[in-house]
Design a protein around this motif. Structure first.
Motif, PDB file in Angstrom:
ATOM      1  N   THR A   1    -131.305  56.958  43.921  1.00  0.00           N
ATOM      2  CA  THR A   1    -131.368  55.552  44.337  1.00  0.00           C
ATOM      3  C   THR A   1    -129.985  54.946  44.532  1.00  0.00           C
ATOM      4  O   THR A   1    -129.860  53.875  45.107  1.00  0.00           O
ATOM      5  N   LEU A   2    -128.938  55.624  44.035  1.00  0.00           N
ATOM      6  CA  LEU A   2    -127.549  55.153  44.098  1.00  0.00           C
ATOM      7  C   LEU A   2    -127.289  53.943  43.214  1.00  0.00           C
ATOM      8  O   LEU A   2    -126.200  53.369  43.257  1.00  0.00           O
ATOM      9  N   GLU A   3    -128.281  53.511  42.439  1.00  0.00           N
ATOM     10  CA  GLU A   3    -128.090  52.352  41.571  1.00  0.00           C
ATOM     11  C   GLU A   3    -127.278  52.729  40.329  1.00  0.00           C
ATOM     12  O   GLU A   3    -127.381  53.854  39.846  1.00  0.00           O
ATOM     13  N   PRO A   4    -126.461  51.797  39.787  1.00  0.00           N
ATOM     14  CA  PRO A   4    -126.251  50.454  40.333  1.00  0.00           C
ATOM     15  C   PRO A   4    -125.207  50.458  41.444  1.00  0.00           C
ATOM     16  O   PRO A   4    -124.199  51.128  41.346  1.00  0.00           O
ATOM     17  N   ASN A   5    -125.478  49.705  42.485  1.00  0.00           N
ATOM     18  CA  ASN A   5    -124.508  49.526  43.562  1.00  0.00           C
ATOM     19  C   ASN A   5    -124.624  48.121  44.135  1.00  0.00           C
ATOM     20  O   ASN A   5    -124.560  47.908  45.339  1.00  0.00           O
ATOM     21  N   ASP A   6    -124.785  47.134  43.228  1.00  0.00           N
ATOM     22  CA  ASP A   6    -125.049  45.762  43.642  1.00  0.00           C
ATOM     23  C   ASP A   6    -123.782  44.958  43.962  1.00  0.00           C
ATOM     24  O   ASP A   6    -123.856  43.920  44.610  1.00  0.00           O
TER      25      ASP A   6
ATOM     26  N   PHE B   1    -119.162  44.822  44.391  1.00  0.00           N
ATOM     27  CA  PHE B   1    -117.989  45.583  44.801  1.00  0.00           C
ATOM     28  C   PHE B   1    -117.573  46.561  43.707  1.00  0.00           C
ATOM     29  O   PHE B   1    -117.151  47.675  43.969  1.00  0.00           O
ATOM     30  N   GLU B   2    -117.694  46.100  42.454  1.00  0.00           N
ATOM     31  CA  GLU B   2    -117.276  46.924  41.322  1.00  0.00           C
ATOM     32  C   GLU B   2    -118.110  48.195  41.210  1.00  0.00           C
ATOM     33  O   GLU B   2    -117.604  49.262  40.886  1.00  0.00           O
ATOM     34  N   THR B   3    -119.412  48.089  41.485  1.00  0.00           N
ATOM     35  CA  THR B   3    -120.311  49.236  41.306  1.00  0.00           C
ATOM     36  C   THR B   3    -120.727  49.857  42.642  1.00  0.00           C
ATOM     37  O   THR B   3    -121.677  50.620  42.694  1.00  0.00           O
ATOM     38  N   SER B   4    -120.029  49.520  43.698  1.00  0.00           N
ATOM     39  CA  SER B   4    -120.408  49.994  45.033  1.00  0.00           C
ATOM     40  C   SER B   4    -120.407  51.520  45.108  1.00  0.00           C
ATOM     41  O   SER B   4    -119.641  52.200  44.427  1.00  0.00           O
ATOM     42  N   SER B   5    -121.285  52.037  45.945  1.00  0.00           N
ATOM     43  CA  SER B   5    -121.430  53.478  46.108  1.00  0.00           C
ATOM     44  C   SER B   5    -120.551  53.952  47.258  1.00  0.00           C
ATOM     45  O   SER B   5    -120.576  53.382  48.350  1.00  0.00           O
ATOM     46  N   SER B   6    -119.760  54.991  47.006  1.00  0.00           N
ATOM     47  CA  SER B   6    -118.850  55.499  48.023  1.00  0.00           C
ATOM     48  C   SER B   6    -119.614  56.243  49.110  1.00  0.00           C
ATOM     49  O   SER B   6    -120.484  57.060  48.831  1.00  0.00           O
ATOM     50  N   MET B   7    -119.285  55.955  50.362  1.00  0.00           N
ATOM     51  CA  MET B   7    -119.930  56.610  51.493  1.00  0.00           C
ATOM     52  C   MET B   7    -119.170  57.876  51.885  1.00  0.00           C
ATOM     53  O   MET B   7    -117.962  57.972  51.695  1.00  0.00           O
ATOM     54  N   ILE B   8    -119.889  58.833  52.452  1.00  0.00           N
ATOM     55  CA  ILE B   8    -119.295  60.047  52.999  1.00  0.00           C
ATOM     56  C   ILE B   8    -119.530  60.042  54.500  1.00  0.00           C
ATOM     57  O   ILE B   8    -120.653  59.867  54.958  1.00  0.00           O
TER      58      ILE B   8
ATOM     59  N   LEU C   1    -134.121  48.192  48.098  1.00  0.00           N
ATOM     60  CA  LEU C   1    -133.808  46.910  47.500  1.00  0.00           C
ATOM     61  C   LEU C   1    -134.934  46.594  46.535  1.00  0.00           C
ATOM     62  O   LEU C   1    -136.101  46.636  46.902  1.00  0.00           O
ATOM     63  N   PHE C   2    -134.600  46.268  45.294  1.00  0.00           N
ATOM     64  CA  PHE C   2    -135.613  46.131  44.257  1.00  0.00           C
ATOM     65  C   PHE C   2    -136.136  44.709  44.100  1.00  0.00           C
ATOM     66  O   PHE C   2    -137.090  44.465  43.381  1.00  0.00           O
ATOM     67  N   SER C   3    -135.519  43.750  44.722  1.00  0.00           N
ATOM     68  CA  SER C   3    -136.019  42.377  44.767  1.00  0.00           C
ATOM     69  C   SER C   3    -135.276  41.671  45.886  1.00  0.00           C
ATOM     70  O   SER C   3    -134.319  42.193  46.445  1.00  0.00           O
ATOM     71  N   LYS C   4    -135.705  40.465  46.202  1.00  0.00           N
ATOM     72  CA  LYS C   4    -135.028  39.752  47.291  1.00  0.00           C
ATOM     73  C   LYS C   4    -133.644  39.265  46.879  1.00  0.00           C
ATOM     74  O   LYS C   4    -132.866  38.819  47.716  1.00  0.00           O
ATOM     75  N   LEU C   5    -133.340  39.372  45.587  1.00  0.00           N
ATOM     76  CA  LEU C   5    -131.992  39.053  45.125  1.00  0.00           C
ATOM     77  C   LEU C   5    -131.101  40.283  45.093  1.00  0.00           C
ATOM     78  O   LEU C   5    -129.895  40.177  44.958  1.00  0.00           O
ATOM     79  N   ASP C   6    -131.704  41.441  45.180  1.00  0.00           N
ATOM     80  CA  ASP C   6    -130.941  42.677  45.102  1.00  0.00           C
ATOM     81  C   ASP C   6    -130.105  42.861  46.362  1.00  0.00           C
ATOM     82  O   ASP C   6    -130.460  42.384  47.444  1.00  0.00           O
ATOM     83  N   SER C   7    -129.002  43.523  46.209  1.00  0.00           N
ATOM     84  CA  SER C   7    -128.186  43.890  47.366  1.00  0.00           C
ATOM     85  C   SER C   7    -127.588  45.253  47.092  1.00  0.00           C
ATOM     86  O   SER C   7    -127.411  45.648  45.945  1.00  0.00           O
ATOM     87  N   ASP C   8    -127.312  45.995  48.144  1.00  0.00           N
ATOM     88  CA  ASP C   8    -126.648  47.284  48.021  1.00  0.00           C
ATOM     89  C   ASP C   8    -125.276  47.177  48.661  1.00  0.00           C
ATOM     90  O   ASP C   8    -125.144  46.704  49.804  1.00  0.00           O
TER      91      ASP C   8
END
Length: 257
Positions: free
Chosen positions: A106-111, A113-120, A129-136
């Protein structure tokens, strides 16, 4: 903690503590409730930093703040209950700078900048997205490097602020640069060897219309001598160079004198 408790309303549900191990962004969400709730972020001295409130269970609350390293508290309180004491479930979530253990699927947590998931580059990722407040949030690195020579092996790795190194990926630089168009000495109706200069060790082709009338290899200094049959005066010829990676140069047009 006494300073903090004294500031809370009578219907508080919970006061949770958060310890960040470095400066960064903290992201709090409160949702899935059946009544109005309020969420407040306090520093360790009980001073309110931010608040978010909703009046009924169909709404949500969120707080997004940049904080310095330290200890913080979050209070979840009843809001707009008009004296009601019946319970309301809720979901509270905090993402903040700390030891991050990411779910590989799921790449979580990646909500944040601090926990953002690095792209390849070139790889696709699937998440939710787990709720309407969630963001990736996904992290993309770009960097400037000096232009490498074709065939060079480049090793790439990442290192975090603590000095921990990732695994190493190696890539080979592919030559995608075509040679420059050859320079060609004067060709007359008596010429049977065309001479000139092109990229070192490149193949040189001489065309009359769509027909190759001669080809040869340039030496290590780029000099070439290609045999052809003598051509009539006024004939149009075109000369190309092709390197070892099959990159083809622009054509050099010449007229037979």
């Amino acid at each position: 903690m006494e300073k903090l408790i004294s500031k809370l309303e009578p219907h508080s549900f919970r006061c949770g503590s958060i310890r960040t191990n470095k400066d960064g962004e903290i992201y709090l969400t409160l949702d899935q409730a059946s009544a109005g709730l309020s969420m407040t972020l306090f520093d360790e001295n009980g001073n309110s930093i931010a608040n978010s409130t909703f009046s009924n269970g169909s709404e949500n609350a969120s707080i997004d703040q940049l904080l310095q390293q330290g200890t913080y508290y979050v209070a979840v309180e009843a809001g707009g209950w008009n004296g009601t004491t019946s319970k309301s479930p809720y979901r509270f979530r905090a993402t903040y700078p700390g030891e991050i253990s990411r779910d590989p699927v799921t790449l979580e947590p990646n909500d944040t900048f601090e926990t953002s998931s690095s792209m390849i580059s070139g790889k696709s990722f699937s998440s939710n997205l787990f709720s309407k407040l969630d963001s990736d949030v996904f992290r993309i690195y770009t960097m400037n490097i000096s232009k490498p020579i074709a065939g060079t092996i480049i090793s790439v790795y990442a290192k975090d602020v603590a000095g921990n190194m990732s695994g190493t990926t190696t890539v080979k630089v592919i030559d995608k640069t075509p040679p420059a168009a050859p320079t060609v000495n004067t060709v007359t109706s008596k010429t049977v060897v065309v001479q000139g200069k092109s990229e070192a060790n490149s193949m040189v082709y001489i065309y009359s219309g769509n027909k190759v009338i001669g080809s040869g290899t340039a030496d290590a200094k780029g000099n070439f001598s290609v045999k052809i049959a003598s051509q009539k005066k006024g004939t149009s010829l075109r000369v190309y160079a092709k390197d070892a990676s099959n990159n083809l140069s622009a054509g050099k047009d010449i007229k037979v004198n």
